[in-house]
Design an enzyme around this catalytic site. Structure first.
Site, PDB file in Angstrom:
ATOM      1  N   GLU A 501       0.830  -1.019   0.073  1.00 62.88           N
ATOM      2  CA  GLU A 501      -0.017  -0.029   0.050  1.00 62.88           C
ATOM      3  C   GLU A 501       0.839   1.259  -0.136  1.00 62.88           C
ATOM      4  OE1 GLU A 501      -3.609   0.772   1.728  1.00 62.88           O
ATOM      5  OE2 GLU A 501      -4.085  -1.407   2.119  1.00 62.88           O
ATOM      6  N   GLY A 502       2.018   1.419  -0.968  1.00 58.45           N
ATOM      7  CA  GLY A 502       2.627   2.581  -1.133  1.00 58.45           C
ATOM      8  C   GLY A 502       3.911   2.051  -0.245  1.00 58.45           C
TER       9      GLY A 502
END
Length: 825
Positions: A501-502
């Site tokens: 997620e990043g």
């Protein structure tokens, strides 16, 4: 003195007005009044006149719109339009979809702390608490993490059934559609508790309640889509996954090469208008077992079948697993944390337009949709997972360090181990506060893009640091895998949360300050919108209003930074109690520093700032730690300001403040325009850096809290699974702490007898017999020592295996030529 008095009055009133953010007209009136007073009491007339001229030169053109707008505002607007950096589509959408909560106050230089403290205390409903005490507790009891990670590489069927039956996949789905309809806080608490016993189970539960079909349909789906899919998702009849990341599009998701062409095709026996998809996705959690796939792709309409635009943009669709052409095959194997994860492929897969999430009306709006849902997901799933692991690690390791002895002393009494325990306890406190704060922000209705990035980055980073210290303290207990190991899998899984997620490097260096400096700043976004107004005259009006507010804001923060630096932020009003008031004053200082540095950086570097990732990362650290310490203070006061928690709060706070000053120092020493950096240093650190890392005495107090039963330790442990059942080695160790402490005086007495009384027996049992015969210990004390010996052995024992138990049997059953894994993209 009569010569300098008018100039002193001029400077003092200016500083006073700037500090208190008085309007320019008030400053001019007060200054003029003081200059008249100086003249009346005998100040030098020429000096007074010169000071008055300075006031007039500033006040007249700025206070008279007819002079200010054509001579100052219009030229500045033209210049600003030229230097305004162009925003990429990714940046523009990210800024448009986020909302601003309390983090906006941190960019003001004068945060309204009462606003923070007056937020309602996060609390679960009776139904949510019952779910935690019932199904969640039972799921944790059923979870055998060793069997999941080593034997099955999957959840056993009974866990899958239990999760589906009890609607764990439907926590965020409204009750109207058969879901649980829980708050973000309840979602956080559920994931936190499950993560304290198994990250594989927490990932399995977390993903359907984070970014995925459920959340997207809930926010954007058509009524028909909601009515059909949400009940099936809530009951577990459908297992969802979401395909975003591909081999050539990781963090830059807007560049995904996966595409869909609008065309006609066959669907359920009819020829309908739809999209023919070609995609290649990887790292997709739950993909191997998913029955419903959410997919992000770029949509094209070359024949104009649904409109005039050929490149429609990022769009989202739903694909049933059995859609012809969809290929879900083998699994990825994430660092011995084998949650279901794998690639998804498809070539010319046809779906009707009715499978677009939100229908045709939402085509091309996929990145906006994803940004809002990513912010919510990052706010809860990963921070909550980090919180559960860190809190359980702190409590269990504290017990282990008290029970485990070397050289006749609990290992936790050694100062080197105390340092590690202090870091574990302090960071667990910070992670817990930060993860709860972001969940509470979601419940308040925010779409916290900046806080979610802060929480994701710092919770997962600190959690990795916590498990590193846990492994150091428990030594061999941690590195020998097996059913008795409570930390090894967490150590192996730590990099996963850092990556997903990043990636954390990108989140720190690009997102936190990059978004925060524009989205949270009280003036910058307004100025950018004014500059982009196609009506120049209207733009001048809007720009004029915001520009001079911004100028006064910047001057105020320069004065406030210098004043706080001179006084050490020890003077001034602040909320809180006698203990925390000094902490709020310090945060006032760093808020002013951050606002000043943001303005100076944007003014002097302009569009180049977004390429200065080291500077952006350091200023992001400042913002993050101010937000984090705010969350700690909020938690402390929400819990009634318990005195017992003060060592944990103090350690975490001083650790953050020390890091704030290190980040500011590094930003100033490496500022691209050196003279500007020197000037800012003089304003921010007039006496140099003063914040110090937490000291040894404070670390000793934190370590002591972890190694003995007390209310602070219980509060830190609240919400994690510590039931001492067969499948929970950490819970068993934690349960032994009180018994071990009660036996310590007897143990000391017996060890003294061994050294001084001449006990001849060598076997421990025989030594106890001799001790009883000689009267050095009683029969009851012997039982205490035997029990202590048993729980100590259980605490430190590690597992061993036959060779065949460690082999991947299915792998060795394969012929040699089939043992090589297929090359991954």
């Amino acid at each position: 003195m009569s010569i300098v008095a008018p100039f002193i009055a001029f400077l003092l009133v200016g500083a006073f007005a700037a500090y208190h953010r008085l309007r320019l007209a008030y400053w001019a009136a007060i200054t003029a009044t003081l200059l008249v007073a100086c003249w009346l009491v005998g100040a030098n007339p020429i000096a007074t006149a010169i000071a008055a001229i300075f006031v007039a030169l500033i006040a007249v053109p700025l206070l008279i719109p007819a002079i200010r707008k054509p001579l100052i505002t219009s030229p500045l607007l033209k210049f600003f339009r030229k230097v305004l950096p162009p925003l990429s589509q990714t940046e523009r959408i990210a800024l448009e979809t986020g909302s601003v909560g309390f983090e906006g106050e941190l960019f003001t230089g004068d945060p309204d702390w009462n606003k923070l403290l007056n937020y309602p205390k996060p609390q679960l409903t009776a139904e949510e608490q019952a779910f935690l005490d019932g199904p969640v507790e039972e799921l944790c009891r059923m979870t055998n993490d060793w069997e999941i990670t080593h034997v099955h590489a999957d959840l056993p069927p009974e866990l899958w059934d239990f999760i589906k039956k009890n609607k764990f996949f439907g926590m965020i789905i409204p009750k109207a559609y058969g879901g649980l309809g829980f708050s973000a806080l309840a979602h956080h608490k559920v994931i936190q508790k499950i993560a304290s016993v198994s990250s594989v189970v927490s990932s399995t539960v977390g993903v359907p309640n984070s970014l995925g079909p459920g959340e997207l349909l809930n926010h954007y789906g058509t009524q028909e889509q909601k009515d059909y899919y949400l009940p099936r998702l809530a009951s577990g009849q459908e297992v969802p996954c979401f395909g975003l990341t591909g081999p050539f599009a990781g963090s830059d998701a807007t560049s995904i090469p996966d595409y869909g062409i609008v065309c006609k095709g066959d669907w359920n026996g009819a020829n309908v208008l739809g999209v023919k998809l070609t995609f290649d996705k990887r790292y997709i959690t739950l993909a191997p077992v998913a029955s419903l796939i959410g997919l992000a792709f770029r949509m094209y309409d070359p024949d104009g079948l649904i409109g005039d635009t050929q490149d429609i943009g990022i769009s989202l669709a739903l694909l049933p697993r059995d859609t012809p052409g969809v290929e879900i095959g083998r699994r990825h194997f994430p660092l011995n944390s084998p949650f279901q994860n794998g690639p998804i492929h498809g070539r010319e897969v046809f779906i009707p337009l009715s499978q677009l999430i939100g229908g045709v009306e939402m085509a091309g709006k996929g990145w906006n949709m994803l940004n809002e849902c990513l912010a919510v997901g990052r706010s809860i799933t990963l921070p909550s997972t980090a919180s559960g692991g860190a809190k359980a690690g702190a409590v269990v390791t504290g017990a282990y360090a008290r029970i485990r002895k070397q050289f006749g002393l609990s290992v936790g009494r050694f100062e080197g181990v105390e340092e590690a325990l202090a870091r574990i306890g302090g960071k667990a406190y910070a992670i817990s506060a930060l993860s709860q704060a972001t969940a509470a922000a979601v419940d308040r209705g925010d779409v916290p893009s900046v806080p979610s990035a802060i929480a994701k980055y710092h919770c997962t980073t600190m959690s990795r640091e916590v498990i590193s210290d846990v492994m150091d303290v428990i030594g061999g207990k941690g590195i020998i895998l097996g059913p008795r190991n409570f930390a090894g899998r967490s150590w192996q899984a730590a990099p996963i949360a850092i990556t997903v997620e990043g990636a954390n490097i990108m989140t720190r260096s690009l997102l936190i300050f990059g978004q925060g400096a524009i989205l949270c700043h009280p003036w910058v976004m307004k100025e950018m919108k004014a500059a982009q107004n196609p009506d120049f005259k209207a733009g001048v009006e809007e720009f004029d209003r915001n520009l001079f507010g911004h100028i006064g804001f910047a001057i105020s923060n320069a004065v406030r930074s210098f004043w706080f630096g001179l006084t050490g932020a020890k003077i001034g009003s602040a909320p809180g109690d006698d203990y925390t008031r000094r902490y709020f004053r310090k945060l006032d200082r760093y808020s002013a520093n951050l606002a000043l540095m943001a303005d100076v950086s944007m003014l002097t570097l302009g569009g180049k700032l977004k390429f200065k990732e080291s500077l952006s990362g350091r200023l992001g650290d400042v913002l993050s730690h101010i937000y984090m310490t705010s969350a700690m203070l909020k938690r402390y006061h929400d819990e009634g300001a318990p005195q017992a928690d003060q060592p944990l709060l103090a350690w975490a706070f001083h650790d953050s403040v020390h890091k704030i000053e290190l980040a500011l120092s590094a930003a100033l020493r490496n500022f691209p325009i050196r003279p500007v950096g020197w000037l800012m240093w003089a304003l921010i650190f007039p006496w140099g850096r003063r914040a110090e890392a937490p000291g040894d005495r404070l670390g000793h107090r934190v370590a002591a809290l972890l190694m003995a039963p007390n209310e602070a330790r219980e509060r830190l442990a609240h919400g994690v699974f510590l039931t001492p059942c067969a499948n929970n080695p950490g819970g068993r160790i934690a349960s032994y702490l009180a018994t071990a402490i009660a036996a310590e005086p007897v143990e000391r007495k017996f060890l003294k007898a061994l050294k001084t009384k001449g006990i001849e027996a060598l076997d421990y049992g025989a030594q106890l017999d001799e001790g009883v015969r000689e009267g050095w210990i009683t029969v009851e004390e012997r039982k205490q020592l035997e029990e202590l010996r048993a729980i100590t052995l259980e605490t430190i024992t590690v597992d061993d295996f036959d060779v065949h138990e460690l082999r991947a049997a299915s792998y060795y059953d394969l012929p040699q030529h089939k043992r090589q894994p297929r090359e991954a993209a």
